[in-house]
Motif scaffolding. Structure first.
Motif: not given
Length: 311
Positions: A217-219, A239-242, A255-265
């Motif tokens: 799941a992506i919540d 989880a998408v919110i800290g 797990v939490n997703v902590w978005v990061r810059a990624d120019g390639t992606r």
């Protein structure tokens, strides 16, 4: 140049337009003339001071705001070969402790936080890609599902959720979408195989469609435990919110997703938009000077797509 900043945390009225010197592109950096800047829920949290309260950033006298930009390269610093003045690009400002960010007429970003903009998209459409698109893509990586497995996406009609549905379907995942009843047609068009109307008991409704529960799941709607209950034992939950991740009951990997810059992606996401396989959605555009009004509209809810500021 003009930029919108926060000087004292609080309501939309605390957003202030100031004049500041044009920033210069140092080594490995790119200066962009901003044509469009996305307005996201995290911006409301930044303005209100919530991120300081949660220890995600320190209080500054002048706080920059805004993550998403689309525009034209004006200057490149030493060591930057991938971009040249005149290139149309998108980029993400993923650092919180900065005095200037995306709500501005110009911005300097690390070159690896920038990617070519899709030529098929308007600047406003392109500005909706970086934060929400990268969050969705990185959340999918963390979910770590195989082709044919099932993924539950809550908030499936939202910025992150909509991109997550499309990207997941493109990976061959069977998507169960939770959204408002009026959004069923939209999320099915984005690639959802199953639909659960918001307000239903998620676990029971999902398990009626997928016996035993979904594989992951992506919540995006931050429902927490009700979403976790729809996942099979040993599955995955992103989880998408800290601070919004529930405890890992039944051996579920949380797990939490902590978005990061990624120019390639980011370049990959741009290509998907170019190919018509990823759908940017703009709710409305407003002048940069109306940033406070944009925050009020976002806080009121009910939007489909992102609000975008244009200098």
């Amino acid at each position: 140049m003009r930029a919108v900043v926060v000087r004292s945390f609080g309501g939309p009225e605390t957003l202030e337009i100031i004049d500041v010197p044009v920033p210069q592109a140092g080594p490995g950096r790119v200066r962009i003339r901003v044509e469009a800047a996305g307005v996201n829920p995290v911006d409301l949290a930044t303005r209100a001071g919530a991120l300081v309260q949660f220890g995600l950033m320190t209080a500054r006298e002048v706080q920059g705001i805004g993550w998403d930009v689309a525009g034209v390269v004006e200057e490149t610093g030493p060591g930057v070969d991938a971009f040249a003045p005149g290139d149309r690009v998108i980029g993400i400002s993923d650092r919180l402790d900065v005095s200037l960010a995306g709500y501005a007429e110009q911005i300097v970003l690390d070159a690896d936080a920038v990617a070519p903009a899709p030529s098929s998209a308007t600047p406003a459409e392109a500005a909706t890609i970086p934060l929400n698109g990268l969050t969705a893509a990185q959340a999918l990586d963390l979910a770590d599902l195989r082709e044919g497995q099932t993924l539950l996406v809550t908030g499936a009609a939202g910025g992150v959720g909509g991109y997550a549905v499309e990207l997941a379907a493109a990976r061959g995942l069977r998507v169960v979408a939770v959204a408002g009843p009026q959004d069923e047609e939209l999320v099915r068009k984005l690639g959802a195989e199953f639909f659960v109307p918001r307000g239903a008991e998620p676990a029971e409704a999902v398990r009626a469609l997928v016996p035993g529960g979904v594989d992951g799941a992506i919540d995006a709607a931050v429902l927490g435990l009700p979403t976790l209950a729809a996942v099979r034992g040993g599955g995955s939950f992103v989880a998408v919110i800290g601070g919004a991740a529930p405890l890992p009951l039944r051996g579920i990997r949380v797990v939490n997703v902590w978005v990061r810059a990624d120019g390639t992606r980011l370049a990959e996401l741009s290509r998907l938009v170019e190919e018509g396989r990823l759908t940017p959605r703009v709710a409305a555009t407003l002048p940069l000077a109306e940033a406070a009004a944009a925050h009020e509209r976002l806080a009121a809810g009910g939007l489909r797509g992102r609000l975008v500021l244009q200098p």
